[in-house]
Design an enzyme around this catalytic site. Structure first.
Site, PDB file in Angstrom:
ATOM      1  N   SER A  80      62.347  24.338  33.127  1.00  0.00           N
ATOM      2  CA  SER A  80      61.299  23.527  33.736  1.00  0.00           C
ATOM      3  C   SER A  80      61.166  23.715  35.234  1.00  0.00           C
ATOM      4  CB  SER A  80      61.559  22.041  33.434  1.00  0.00           C
ATOM      5  OG  SER A  80      62.866  21.664  33.845  1.00  0.00           O
ATOM      6  N   HIS A  89      62.036  16.409  38.981  1.00  0.00           N
ATOM      7  CA  HIS A  89      61.752  17.833  39.080  1.00  0.00           C
ATOM      8  C   HIS A  89      60.997  18.060  40.389  1.00  0.00           C
ATOM      9  CE1 HIS A  89      62.444  17.795  34.698  1.00  0.00           C
ATOM     10  NE2 HIS A  89      62.706  19.089  34.829  1.00  0.00           N
TER      11      HIS A  89
END
Length: 276
Positions: free
Chosen positions: A43, A257
């Site tokens: 990711s 993230h």
């Protein structure tokens, strides 16, 4: 399935570096050298947390704001295969991404992998997202640390070997993970400092093993921690200084993230300098 440039890139003609036409590329290469680029990994390469996801990428959720896309858009390689996928582990890279993205013509590979194998996401969930008890958080972090020591080296060596076998002529850049959190006691921070420090130490542990195995394979390691310094969650100055997405209840997979700024101002310049 081989994924080429996202819609925003497909309309840009593929050109050889250094032709002098169109927008000047961020990295200049000799005109005789063709660049066939493949971006692999998890990711952090697919761009979870950065928005603008390609609907055709399904649960991989590849973002138009990810650093591989941004680099390709600026430099216009002769070909670009984008197989990075949110949630990927080393098995996914070896069994799915490498066969679909790499071949004897590949000249450049970037990859981020290892964090999911080591349970980094589980640690974030237990220690930060749900704010579990201190002993539960510590147990998850300890388990992750043992995996990093005992099993991650072999997983990475196997993965890097598969990359080299499939793309024997490629330059391979193994990109590490940033610190997601800042230490200290800024106002408005709801994550205990000890939890932030332990999470950053786990990132350091993972990065150390990644670097060792990358160098053993003859690949180059790219460290992004300095680039992200001062821009993690709980940064002094508040959320506008943060390059990491905080908890998003409706889309928890985006939480913790690199956000759009983290991809463009954190990852991209470091990657560009390494390639250049």
């Amino acid at each position: 399935m081989r994924h080429q440039l996202l819609a925003t890139l497909v309309t840009v003609p593929l050109v050889t570096f250094g032709t002098g036409t169109g927008t000047a590329p961020a990295t200049t290469r000799p005109t005789a050298m063709q660049v066939h680029y493949a971006a692999l990994g998890d990711s952090f390469s697919s761009g979870s947390g950065a928005g603008d996801y390609d609907p055709d990428s399904g649960l991989c959720r590849r973002s138009a704001n990810s650093h591989p896309i941004l680099w390709a858009r600026a430099n216009r390689p002769d070909s670009f295969r984008y197989e990075a996928c949110g949630g990927a582990v080393t098995d996914d890279v070896v069994e799915r991404q490498v066969p679909d993205a790499l071949d004897g013509d590949t000249t450049l590979v970037t990859v981020t992998i290892g964090g999911n194998d080591a349970g980094f996401e589980a640690a974030v969930v237990n220690c930060v997202v749900v704010g579990g008890e201190a002993e539960d958080c510590s147990r998850v972090l300890d388990d992750a640390g043992r995996f990093v020591d005992q099993r991650l080296p072999g997983k990475l060596a196997w993965t890097y070997g598969a990359i080299r076998a499939a793309a024997p002529a490629a330059e391979v850049l193994v990109v590490g993970y940033p610190h997601l959190f800042e230490a200290g006691h800024p106002s408005g921070c709801d994550v205990a400092e000890w939890r932030r420090k332990r999470m950053n130490l786990l990132a350091d542990h993972i990065n150390t093993v990644i670097r060792e195995q990358a160098e053993n394979a003859g690949f180059r390691y790219v460290d992004v921690r300095d680039a992200f310094a001062g821009h993690g969650v709980c940064a002094t100055g508040g959320i506008q200084r943060e390059w990491v997405t905080r908890i998003m209840p409706a889309n928890t997979w985006q939480s913790y993230h690199p956000n759009r700024r983290g991809q463009s101002s954190g990852y991209l310049p470091v990657l560009g300098a390494a390639i250049g």
